[in-house]
Design an enzyme around this catalytic site. Structure first.
Site, PDB file in Angstrom:
ATOM      1  N   HIS A   1       0.829  -1.203   0.000  1.00 39.28           N
ATOM      2  CA  HIS A   1       0.000   0.000   0.000  1.00 39.28           C
ATOM      3  C   HIS A   1       0.864   1.253   0.000  1.00 39.28           C
ATOM      4  O   HIS A   1       0.504   2.274  -0.617  1.00 39.28           O
ATOM      5  CB  HIS A   1      -0.922  -0.031   1.221  1.00 39.28           C
TER       6      HIS A   1
ATOM      7  N   GLU B   1       1.753   2.103  -3.509  1.00 38.19           N
ATOM      8  CA  GLU B   1       0.649   2.712  -4.249  1.00 38.19           C
ATOM      9  C   GLU B   1       0.698   4.230  -4.136  1.00 38.19           C
ATOM     10  O   GLU B   1       0.433   4.954  -5.105  1.00 38.19           O
ATOM     11  CB  GLU B   1      -0.689   2.187  -3.730  1.00 38.19           C
ATOM     12  N   HIS B   2       1.034   4.724  -2.954  1.00 40.72           N
ATOM     13  CA  HIS B   2       1.153   6.167  -2.737  1.00 40.72           C
ATOM     14  C   HIS B   2       2.437   6.730  -3.351  1.00 40.72           C
ATOM     15  O   HIS B   2       2.424   7.771  -4.014  1.00 40.72           O
ATOM     16  CB  HIS B   2       1.145   6.474  -1.240  1.00 40.72           C
TER      17      HIS B   2
ATOM     18  N   GLU C   1      -5.160   8.315   6.264  1.00 44.03           N
ATOM     19  CA  GLU C   1      -6.083   7.437   5.537  1.00 44.03           C
ATOM     20  C   GLU C   1      -6.593   6.312   6.441  1.00 44.03           C
ATOM     21  O   GLU C   1      -7.784   5.983   6.458  1.00 44.03           O
ATOM     22  CB  GLU C   1      -5.392   6.855   4.307  1.00 44.03           C
TER      23      GLU C   1
END
Length: 440
Positions: free
Chosen positions: A71, A74-75, A151
């Site tokens: 994850h 992804e950023h 998030e």
């Protein structure tokens, strides 16, 4: 009649498949040198194009030292490359009215962009520049750590999200598939930039990359642009290495099941979930499961909605769902209600599941099939959905049904098959998860 595209039949370098689909659409698949797979669907009359770059690695694949890396990447891939700053990437799509984004799953990561057809070369260049040449700067890493923590905090403030996360953990206790996709705050605070970069170098390469494009696209042109972009990014496409194999759908599942989870929160509602282990993505009963869910909890006329909301007024939101993965999955029911009636609602969820194992009517069966047919066709009316279907079929199924074939599979589902599947689910051990205030 259009036929399925047998993706599993062609894995060698240079292999190529072409299959006509519904309404004049044409799907093609090629394997480029280095093992890169490219799939396109040309859709006549469509002026948009969506590109996806899929890496067959998700949160389940993280080693303990790389936890949270999938994850995180992804950023970070949007934070800049050797050729582009983060602002350059954002402005590239803003200037042409396009959109770009990414998603991380338990078994894959996808970076995608949607533009008008004439801007597809831009999308290919930018997205594949990100995939091949991410900077992963320390300053960007430290800043994005804070963004990811925000998030996760946002998700933790949503009790429905919390209930689903805890339910997945309960049904697949101790299995990597039970872990949160985004990691936990402790994991994100502790993971190092070096660990994330190591995860990137280990998993991002020609053998793991699948490029899909749908809309007004032309296969040979896309293949050439993909090869050029990957070469410009420093990837070696000269080898005869085949793509990585798909996951073993028959692998043993070493997971427990936690019968009950209670999360105390000061809320107006209790978020109730009840369910069990589901089915793998390639299970031959997946069309039967779709029909089963449509009857039980798939709409306003479903049994759960009618019995718990319409007849009793105990909830606003209630539904059933299935979430498949390679070798297993989860299946469950969800309702949000007044905490004082949570026991009653959970009992009704169980009753309706068990009633499904006693029989379904011909009217329910036909209504469910019609509902699925309509939602399937409507969902595939845009280039993003078509692009996503290509990627998931390549990653998971090894074949791609035409829409007509998919609808035929649904139409062939019998009442006996639905009842048999219901009986199997009803017989399995269940997990009960609640998020909400404690009730004396």
């Amino acid at each position: 009649m259009p036929h399925a595209l047998p993706l599993v039949a062609a894995s060698a370098i240079g292999a190529h498949l072409t299959v006509e689909q519904d309404q004049g659409a044409v799907i093609q698949r090629s394997v480029l040198p280095g093992g890169v797979r490219v799939l396109t669907e040309h859709i006549p009359g469509m002026r948009s194009a969506t590109l996806g770059a899929w890496i067959g690695v998700g949160s389940r694949d993280e080693t303990p030292e790389h936890a949270g890396s999938t994850h995180f990447l992804e950023h970070l891939l949007f934070k800049g490359t050797a050729r582009r700053s983060a602002l350059d990437i954002a402005e590239a799509f803003d200037r042409v009215g396009g959109e770009s984004n990414a998603l991380t799953g338990k078994e894959y990561t996808c970076y995608y962009a949607r533009t008008i057809d004439t801007d597809l070369p831009l999308a290919i260049d930018v997205i594949l520049d990100m995939v091949t040449s991410a900077r992963l700067d320390e300053a960007d890493f430290d800043m994005e750590r804070g963004v990811i923590l925000e998030e996760l905090a946002m998700a933790e403030d949503d009790p429905g999200d919390v209930a689903h996360e805890r339910f997945t953990e309960a049904v697949l206790a101790g299995h990597p598939l039970g872990r949160p996709i985004g990691g936990t705050p402790d994991i994100i605070r502790s993971v190092s930039r070096d660990a994330v970069e190591e995860h990137y170098r280990q998993h991002y390469g020609p053998q793991t990359l699948i490029v899909t494009a749908a809309g007004n696209v032309h296969h040979e042109t896309v293949c050439a642009m993909v090869a050029d972009a990957l070469t410009a990014g420093g990837w070696d496409l000269t080898g005869e290495t085949a793509p990585v194999a798909r996951r073993d759908a028959l692998a043993p599942v070493d997971a427990g099941l936690t019968p009950q989870v209670r999360i105390t929160r000061d809320l107006e509602q209790a978020h109730v979930m009840l369910g069990t282990r589901g089915f793998r993505a390639t299970d031959e009963r997946r069309s039967t499961l779709s029909v089963f869910n449509a009857i039980l909890g798939g709409g306003m006329s479903s049994r759960l909605f009618q019995e718990i909301r319409e007849k009793r007024g105990l909830t606003y939101a209630v539904y059933s769902f299935g979430a498949p993965n390679a070798e297993t999955g989860i299946w469950g029911m969800y309702a949000a209600c007044n905490p004082r009636v949570a026991d009653e609602v959970e009992g009704l969820l169980a009753v309706e599941l068990e009633r499904m194992a006693q029989g379904v009517t011909a009217e329910e069966l036909e209504k469910a099939k019609g509902q699925i047919a309509g939602t399937t066709v409507l969902r595939l009316e845009d280039s993003y959905s078509r692009m996503s279907r290509l990627g998931k079929s390549e990653l998971v199924f090894g074949e791609l049904w035409s829409i007509a074939e998919a609808l035929d599979q649904v139409r062939s589902v019998t009442a006996d098959a639905v009842v048999g599947l219901a009986a199997e689910l009803a017989s399995r051990d269940r997990s009960s998860v609640r998020v909400g205030p404690a009730v004396a």
